[in-house]
Design a protein around this motif. Structure first.
Motif, short mmCIF file in Angstrom:
data_model
loop_
_atom_site.label_atom_id
_atom_site.label_comp_id
_atom_site.label_asym_id
_atom_site.label_seq_id
_atom_site.Cartn_x
_atom_site.Cartn_y
_atom_site.Cartn_z
N GLY A 62 0.79 -1.19 0.12
CA GLY A 62 0.20 -0.58 -0.28
C GLY A 62 0.77 1.53 0.03
N SER A 63 2.20 1.57 -0.12
CA SER A 63 3.06 2.77 -0.23
C SER A 63 2.99 3.29 -1.68
N ASP A 64 3.65 5.01 -1.53
CA ASP A 64 2.82 5.64 -2.40
C ASP A 64 3.75 5.28 -3.74
N LEU A 65 3.59 5.61 -5.10
CA LEU A 65 4.70 4.24 -5.64
C LEU A 65 4.89 5.66 -6.16
N ASP A 66 4.95 7.27 -6.11
CA ASP A 66 5.25 8.65 -6.43
C ASP A 66 6.18 9.15 -5.25
N ASP A 67 6.46 8.14 -4.23
CA ASP A 67 7.37 8.25 -2.88
C ASP A 67 8.67 7.40 -3.66
N ALA A 68 9.50 8.51 -3.85
CA ALA A 68 11.05 8.37 -4.14
C ALA A 68 11.62 7.36 -3.41
N GLU A 69 11.68 7.83 -2.18
CA GLU A 69 12.68 7.95 -1.35
C GLU A 69 12.23 6.25 -0.61
N LYS A 70 11.24 5.34 -0.20
CA LYS A 70 10.49 4.87 -0.34
C LYS A 70 10.40 3.21 -1.04
N ALA A 71 10.39 4.15 -2.76
CA ALA A 71 10.80 3.27 -3.47
C ALA A 71 11.83 2.73 -3.20
N THR A 72 12.54 3.78 -3.33
CA THR A 72 14.64 3.15 -3.44
C THR A 72 14.22 1.98 -2.17
N GLU A 73 13.89 2.64 -0.60
CA GLU A 73 14.06 1.70 0.31
C GLU A 73 13.53 0.17 -0.21
N THR A 74 12.22 -0.12 -0.87
CA THR A 74 11.64 -1.19 -1.01
C THR A 74 12.54 -1.85 -2.23
N ALA A 75 12.84 -1.11 -3.30
CA ALA A 75 13.72 -2.08 -3.94
C ALA A 75 15.84 -2.14 -3.03
#
Length: 223
Positions: A53-66
């Motif tokens: 349920g993360s915000d796909l436009d949250d660059a920091e969260k996307a990087t952390e997920t990767a």
């Protein structure tokens, strides 16, 4: 740094639904090379964010997920859903995500698993960023309309409803994101062989690619 050893790398780039994945698998089977669908890595990041349920436009969260990507998602049937494809395109525009996955791709190319003599990687920036020194670079493309038609047929083939107009709009939007991003935009490498599959059957595309690759292999073996 890009891989530099004796492994023979075939880099295949192109937009969604152009046929590069099918071609990549055929070539990997023919030459007994390892195969990596790099798009699956980005789809897995997108899918993981959707699940959480993360915000796909949250660059920091996307990087952390990767950085903590669950590779088990590569086999998840949801990976090929249209929603996941759209999510993958969005997270792929994040420089941090691309950096996190870059090393994995280069290690695979430089050191194919099971001691195989070469590797086939398909994606959006393989020939331009991941493996710029690859001896073979292919750029597979097709018109947006034809790619939307193929995607529609694929979805309907699974017994699901498909809206061609909406899919065409999504294909064009995804192309714009992929080609317009600042980090590793989708483009053909200067020395890539262009393969337009709009009016070509996969067998014809394979033969053109094989002829090009055989020439490169002969040049290397004769050096």
């Amino acid at each position: 740094m890009p891989p530099s050893n004796s492994a023979f790398v075939i880099a295949i780039d192109g937009p969604a639904a152009a046929g590069k994945g099918t071609l990549a698998r055929l070539l990997a089977d023919h030459y007994d090379f390892a195969f990596l669908d790099t798009g699956a890595l980005y789809r897995a990041v997108g899918l993981q964010m959707l699940i959480e349920g993360s915000d796909l436009d949250d660059a920091e969260k996307a990087t952390e997920t990767a950085g903590r990507l669950d590779l088990g998602l590569i086999g998840d049937p949801r990976l090929r859903a249209e929603e996941t494809g759209g999510a993958a395109s969005r997270v792929a525009a994040v420089p941090g995500v691309r950096a996190a996955l870059l090393d994995f791709q280069r290690r695979f190319a430089g050191h194919p698993p099971a001691g195989q003599p070469g590797a086939v990687l398909d994606g959006r920036d393989i020939g331009t960023v991941v493996c710029p020194d690859a001896p073979v670079k292919l750029f597979v493309t097709a018109s947006a309309e034809e790619r939307a038609r193929r995607r529609t047929a694929e979805i309907e083939g699974r017994g699901e409803a498909a809206d061609y107009a909406a899919i065409l709009e999504d294909v064009k939007a995804r192309d714009a994101r992929d080609m317009g991003r600042k980090d590793a935009p989708l483009r053909a490498a200067e020395d890539a062989l262009l393969l337009d599959t709009t009016n070509l059957a996969i067998d014809a595309v394979f033969l053109r690619a094989k002829s090009f690759i055989d020439g490169k292999l002969s040049s290397r073996d004769g050096a």
